[in-house]
Design an enzyme around this catalytic site. Structure first.
Site, PDB file in Angstrom:
ATOM      1  N   LEU A 163       0.813  -1.206   0.000  1.00  0.00           N
ATOM      2  CA  LEU A 163       0.000   0.000   0.000  1.00  0.00           C
ATOM      3  C   LEU A 163       0.847   1.257   0.000  1.00  0.00           C
ATOM      4  O   LEU A 163       0.406   2.302  -0.468  1.00  0.00           O
ATOM      5  CB  LEU A 163      -0.927   0.005   1.221  1.00  0.00           C
ATOM      6  CG  LEU A 163      -1.969  -1.122   1.274  1.00  0.00           C
ATOM      7  CD1 LEU A 163      -2.739  -1.067   2.574  1.00  0.00           C
ATOM      8  CD2 LEU A 163      -2.917  -1.030   0.091  1.00  0.00           C
ATOM      9  N   GLY A 164       2.061   1.183   0.526  1.00  0.00           N
ATOM     10  CA  GLY A 164       2.905   2.361   0.543  1.00  0.00           C
ATOM     11  C   GLY A 164       4.121   2.149   1.417  1.00  0.00           C
ATOM     12  O   GLY A 164       4.250   1.155   2.125  1.00  0.00           O
ATOM     13  N   ASP A 209      -0.973  13.234  16.217  1.00  0.00           N
ATOM     14  CA  ASP A 209      -0.724  13.452  14.790  1.00  0.00           C
ATOM     15  C   ASP A 209      -2.025  13.353  14.003  1.00  0.00           C
ATOM     16  O   ASP A 209      -2.084  12.737  12.945  1.00  0.00           O
ATOM     17  CB  ASP A 209       0.304  12.453  14.265  1.00  0.00           C
ATOM     18  CG  ASP A 209       0.910  12.903  12.920  1.00  0.00           C
ATOM     19  OD1 ASP A 209       0.865  14.115  12.630  1.00  0.00           O
ATOM     20  OD2 ASP A 209       1.414  12.044  12.178  1.00  0.00           O
TER      21      ASP A 209
END
Length: 744
Positions: A24-25, A140
C-alpha cells in the site's frame, strides 16, 4: 515472522499468519502491506524498517504503542487485529478499511459541505473520545490520518508520526507531528501534551475539510510552527455555524479549549446541513476547483496570479491548495516512534450516556440485591487445544447468579450483584457459551484437551451451587444443544441421531437424523418443542433443499413437516408458529454476518403449510427474533426491523457502532440493548430505531475482543455483557457508571 521475498519491503510471502498480496505504501518508519488472514479477512500490515528494529529503545516504545493501540476501539477508529513487537522486524496489523483519506477526498472532490461535513466532525470527536479513553493522545491528527469510509470517518495511526504522507511531514529531533496540524504545546513542551492537544488538531482538520486550506501555512516547518504558536489561524471560508466551534478548538492556551464532550454538544446543536456565507477574505482565495477527469486546479488570488506566502511578520498569508498525492491508499497500520503513547491522567471513565434523560424521568431499575457496577476478567490459566468457535457469554440463573463460559475461559458462576467468581469448572478453555440453566443444573460444554488423540466435545450438567460435574455426554462438535420443555435436545457425536436427555442425563429418546433431502441435520426448538433442520451434504442452493422435521417431545418420532429453501435459519416461534428466514442467492458472495435475506417463512406446526413473506431489498445482517419483530444487525451497526407477522419493514437505521451483539429487549425501559466487541453498549428505541444512548468502550477487554462475538443478557433490569475476555454489568439508567476495577 516469515518473509519469503527476503525483506519487509517486498510483496509476496507472509507475515505471521497473513499472506501479503500488495504493497500500500512506504514511509520513513516502515512499509504498509495489504495482507489476507487465513479466514479471508483483509488487513493492513505495517512492517518497521530494519534499522529501527535494531534500536532497543525503539523496540521498547513500540511495545508500549502496541499495548496502547490495542485498547483503542470504536466505530470511528481502525482496530488492531494482530502484532508482533518481538519479531526480527516488528509489525502490526489493523483492520483494512477501504476508502480515501480526507486529503485525497478534498483534493479530488473539493471541500466537504452539508451533512458530509457534519458527519465527519461528529465522527472525529467520537474517535478521539475512544482514543483518549484508552489513555492515549493521538498527537498526529491530520487529513491523511483520516479515512473517509462509506459509513463514516476512521482515524488511524494512533499517537504516531511517520514520514510517509507528503513532503511537509517532518520529525525534528523528538518533535513529533505534522506542523500545520500540531498544537502550540507540541512545539514548546512536546513531552507534556494532553488530550487538549488533539482538540487543537481537530480544529485544524475541520478547517481543512471545510475549505481545502490549512489554518496555518508558513511555507516551511519552522515558519508554520511560529504561526501555530503566535499567530491567529486563517479561517477564511469556514461556514459561520462551524467557525465558532473551530475558533474555540484553536485557542493557544490548552485550558481554554473545550473538552470533547462540549465540542460534541456544540456540533450536535449545529444545523443538519452546515452552510454559511463566505467572508470577503474567503472570496479572495477560492477553494480548489474540480478538474474534468478528477484532480484540482491551482487557485489564484483576485488578480489571477498565484497567491503568495508570507512569513511570521503578520502579513496576510497566501494559500497553497495544490493537490497532495498520498502514497498510502489505506494506511491503517500503527507505527511507533519516540514518545508516542502519552498517558492521560484523571479520566475515571464516567461519562453520561448520550441522550439519557434526567433521573426523575427514568424509572428505578430492579437490580439483584446488593448490586453495584462490576467488571470481571474471565481469563484462566487453563490451557487446551486451539478453539474452534468464538462464542462467549453469560446466561442468567436466578437473580443472584450468572453463568459464563466461552473463548479462553472455563465455565464459571459469577455473583450477579458483584461479579465475584464463586466457582469455576472444567479442565481447558471452552468453545461456546453455556446452553442454559434449569432445575438446579447449568448445562454447558466441556472441551477435553485432545492434543494426543481426538476427543469429542461433551455436553455437561453442572451443579448450580457448587459447579460439580454431574454428568457429561459426547455431542456433535459444530451443532448446538438446546433446552426444550421436557429436557435437552442435541445431536450425537456421529451426527446420525437426534437425542433427548432429561436432567439426570438419562436418554429420553433417540431418533435418526435424516430427511428426504439429506442427513446433514441440526436440532432446533420452536416454542419449547423440538424440531430438526436437515439439508444435503452438498448444501445445494435449490428451492426445497432444506427439510423441517417435527420431533415428538414424548418419543422423538419424526415427521417431515415442510420443504424450505436452501440456507434457511431458525429464528423462533411467533404466534405459536415456527419462524425461519432464508438467505438471498447472492449470500454466497457476502461476508459472514452480513448475508442478504430474501424471505421470512412462517410454518403451520400442524399442517406444515408455509407462508412466504418477501423481505425488502437491503435486508441483511444477523437476524434475531424479539417480541414479534426480527432485527437484522449488520457488522457496520445498521439495524433493520421487520414485523414477523407480515414481513413489513418497520425501520432501518445506523447506530454508528460496529460489530454489535444480538439485541435484548427491556420492556420497562422500552429499549433494545446491544454490546459490541469492545464493551460499548447501545440502547435503541425498538419502535423507531433511534439511538437512546451509547457508552464508551471498556478499557482492555482482552486479547480475544477483536475476534469474539459479544453477548448481552438481562438479570432483572441489570445489563450483563461479555466483550472479549471480560464480563461486566451496568444499570440501564446509569449505563456509563461502569466499574473501573476488576471484581475479585
Amino acid at each position: 515472522m516469515s518473509l519469503s521475498a527476503g525483506s519487509a519491503e517486498s510483496t509476496g510471502g507472509s507475515i505471521g499468519d497473513y499472506t501479503l498480496i500488495d504493497t500500500l505504501g512506504s514511509g520513513g518508519m516502515g512499509v504498509v502491506h495489504l495482507g489476507l488472514s487465513p479466514s479471508g479477512r483483509h488487513v493492513a500490515i505495517k512492517v518497521v524498517h530494519a534499522q529501527y528494529a535494531l534500536d532497543e529503545e525503539f523496540r521498547a516504545r513500540f511495545r508500549q504503542e502496541v499495548a496502547a493501540a490495542r485498547r483503542v476501539s470504536g466505530a470511528f477508529t481502525a482496530p488492531v487485529v494482530d502484532a508482533d513487537p518481538e519479531a526480527g522486524q516488528p509489525w502490526m496489523a489493523t483492520l483494512y478499511v477501504p476508502g480515501r483519506t480526507l486529503t485525497e477526498t478534498v483534493a479530488e472532490d473539493g471541500p466537504l459541505t452539508g451533512r458530509a461535513l457534519r458527519t465527519l466532525a461528529l465522527g472525529l470527536v467520537e474517535a478521539l473520545r475512544d482514543i483518549h479513553r484508552a489513555g492515549v493522545v493521538h498527537r498526529d491528527l491530520k487529513p491523511s490520518n483520516v479515512l473517509v469510509a462509506d459509513d463514516g470517518p476512521r482515524v488511524i495511526d494512533f499517537g504516531i508520526s511517520r514520514a510517509a504522507d507528503n513532503e511537509d511531514l517532518t520529525v525534528t529531533g523528538r518533535l513529533i507531528g505534522t506542523p500545520p496540524f500540531m498544537s502550540p504545546e507540541q512545539f514548546s513542551a512536546p513531552r507534556d501534551v494532553t488530550a487538549a492537544s488533539d482538540v487543537f488538531s481537530l480544529g485544524s482538520v475541520l478547517v481543512y475539510a471545510s475549505t481545502g486550506n490549512r489554518p496555518f501555512e508558513g511555507g516551511s516547518p519552522y515558519l508554520t510552527g511560529y504561526q501555530v504558536m503566535h499567530e491567529a489561524p486563517v479561517l477564511d471560508g469556514v461556514p459561520e455555524p462551524l467557525r465558532a466551534v473551530v475558533t474555540r478548538c484553536l485557542a493557544k492556551d490548552p485550558a481554554a479549549r473545550p473538552p470533547l464532550d462540549e465540542v460534541q454538544a456544540m456540533l450536535v446543536a449545529l444545523p443538519e446541513r452546515i452552510t454559511g456565507t463566505a467572508t470577503p477574505d474567503a472570496a479572495a482565495v477560492p477553494a480548489p476547483r474540480r478538474r474534468r477527469g478528477g484532480g484540482t486546479a491551482p487557485t489564484s488570488g483576485p488578480s489571477g496570479t498565484a497567491a503568495t506566502v508570507g512569513g511570521p511578520s503578520g502579513a496576510r498569508r497566501g494559500r497553497r491548495t495544490r493537490r497532495t498525492l498520498v502514497a498510502l491508499a489505506s494506511a491503517l497500520a500503527v507505527t511507533a516512534v519516540a514518545v508516542t503513547a502519552v498517558r492521560l491522567a484523571g479520566d475515571d471513565g464516567a461519562h453520561p450516556a448520550k441522550g439519557s434523560g434526567a433521573a426523575s424521568e427514568v424509572p428505578a431499575p430492579g437490580l439483584p440485591e446488593g448490586w453495584r457496577a462490576w467488571r470481571t476478567s474471565l481469563v484462566t490459566a487453563k490451557k487446551g487445544q486451539p478453539l474452534d468457535e468464538l462464542e462467549s457469554g453469560c446466561v442468567p440463573g436466578d437473580a443472584s447468579a450468572v453463568y459464563c463460559a466461552g473463548t479462553g475461559f472455563t465455565t464459571a458462576r459469577l455473583d450477579a450483584a458483584t461479579g465475584r467468581v464463586r466457582w469455576r469448572s472444567g479442565t481447558s478453555p471452552e468453545t461456546s457459551r453455556p446452553v442454559g440453566v434449569r432445575d438446579g443444573h447449568v448445562y454447558a460444554y466441556l472441551k477435553p484437551d485432545s492434543q494426543v488423540s481426538y476427543e469429542a466435545r461433551r455436553l455437561a450438567a453442572l451443579d448450580e451451587k457448587t459447579g460439580k460435574l454431574l454428568w457429561s455426554r459426547a455431542v456433535r462438535e459444530d451443532e448446538p444443544s438446546l433446552l426444550f420443555d421436557r429436557g435437552i435436545v442435541t445431536t450425537d457425536n456421529a451426527a446420525t441421531h437426534f437425542l433427548a436427555l432429561d436432567a439426570s442425563g438419562r436418554q429420553l429418546w433417540r431418533t435418526p437424523a435424516t430427511s428426504s433431502v439429506g442427513d446433514a441435520c441440526a436440532a432446533v426448538v420452536f416454542g419449547g418443542s423440538p424440531y430438526g433442520l436437515c439439508t444435503s451434504a452438498s448444501d445445494g442452493l435449490d428451492e426445497g433443499s432444506t427439510a423441517l422435521l417435527r420431533l415428538d417431545p414424548a418419543d422423538g418420532s419424526a415427521r417431515e413437516l415442510a420443504r424450505l429453501p436452501a440456507q434457511t435459519a431458525a429464528l423462533g416461534a411467533d404466534g405459536g408458529r415456527p419462524l425461519l428466514v432464508s438467505a438471498a442467492k447472492e449470500h454466497v458472495s457476502a461476508a459472514e454476518g452480513d448475508w442478504p435475506y430474501a424471505t421470512l417463512l412462517r410454518v403451520d406446526p400442524g399442517s406444515g403449510a408455509v407462508r412466504r413473506l418477501k423481505l425488502a431489498a437491503g435486508t441483511r445482517g444477523t437476524p434475531t427474533l424479539v417480541d414479534g419483530v426480527v432485527y437484522f444487525v449488520r457488522p457496520d451497526g445498521t439495524i433493520t426491523a421487520v414485523r414477523a407477522s407480515d414481513g413489513t419493514r418497520l425501520w432501518q437505521r445506523g447506530t454508528a457502532v460496529e460489530n454489535l451483539s444480538a439485541p435484548v429487549l427491556s420492556e420497562k425501559y422500552h429499549s433494545l440493548y446491544l454490546a459490541n466487541r469492545f464493551g460499548r453498549l447501545t440502547a435503541v428505541d425498538p419502535a423507531t430505531g433511534r439511538v437512546r444512548w451509547r457508552t464508551d468502550a471498556i478499557a482492555d477487554p482482552g486479547d480475544s475482543a477483536q475476534n469474539s462475538v459479544p453477548y448481552l443478557r438481562l438479570v432483572k433490569d441489570a445489563i450483563v455483557a461479555v466483550a472479549g475476555d471480560t464480563a461486566f454489568s451496568v444499570r440501564p439508567d446509569r449505563p456509563s457508571a461502569t466499574a473501573t476495577a476488576t471484581a475479585r
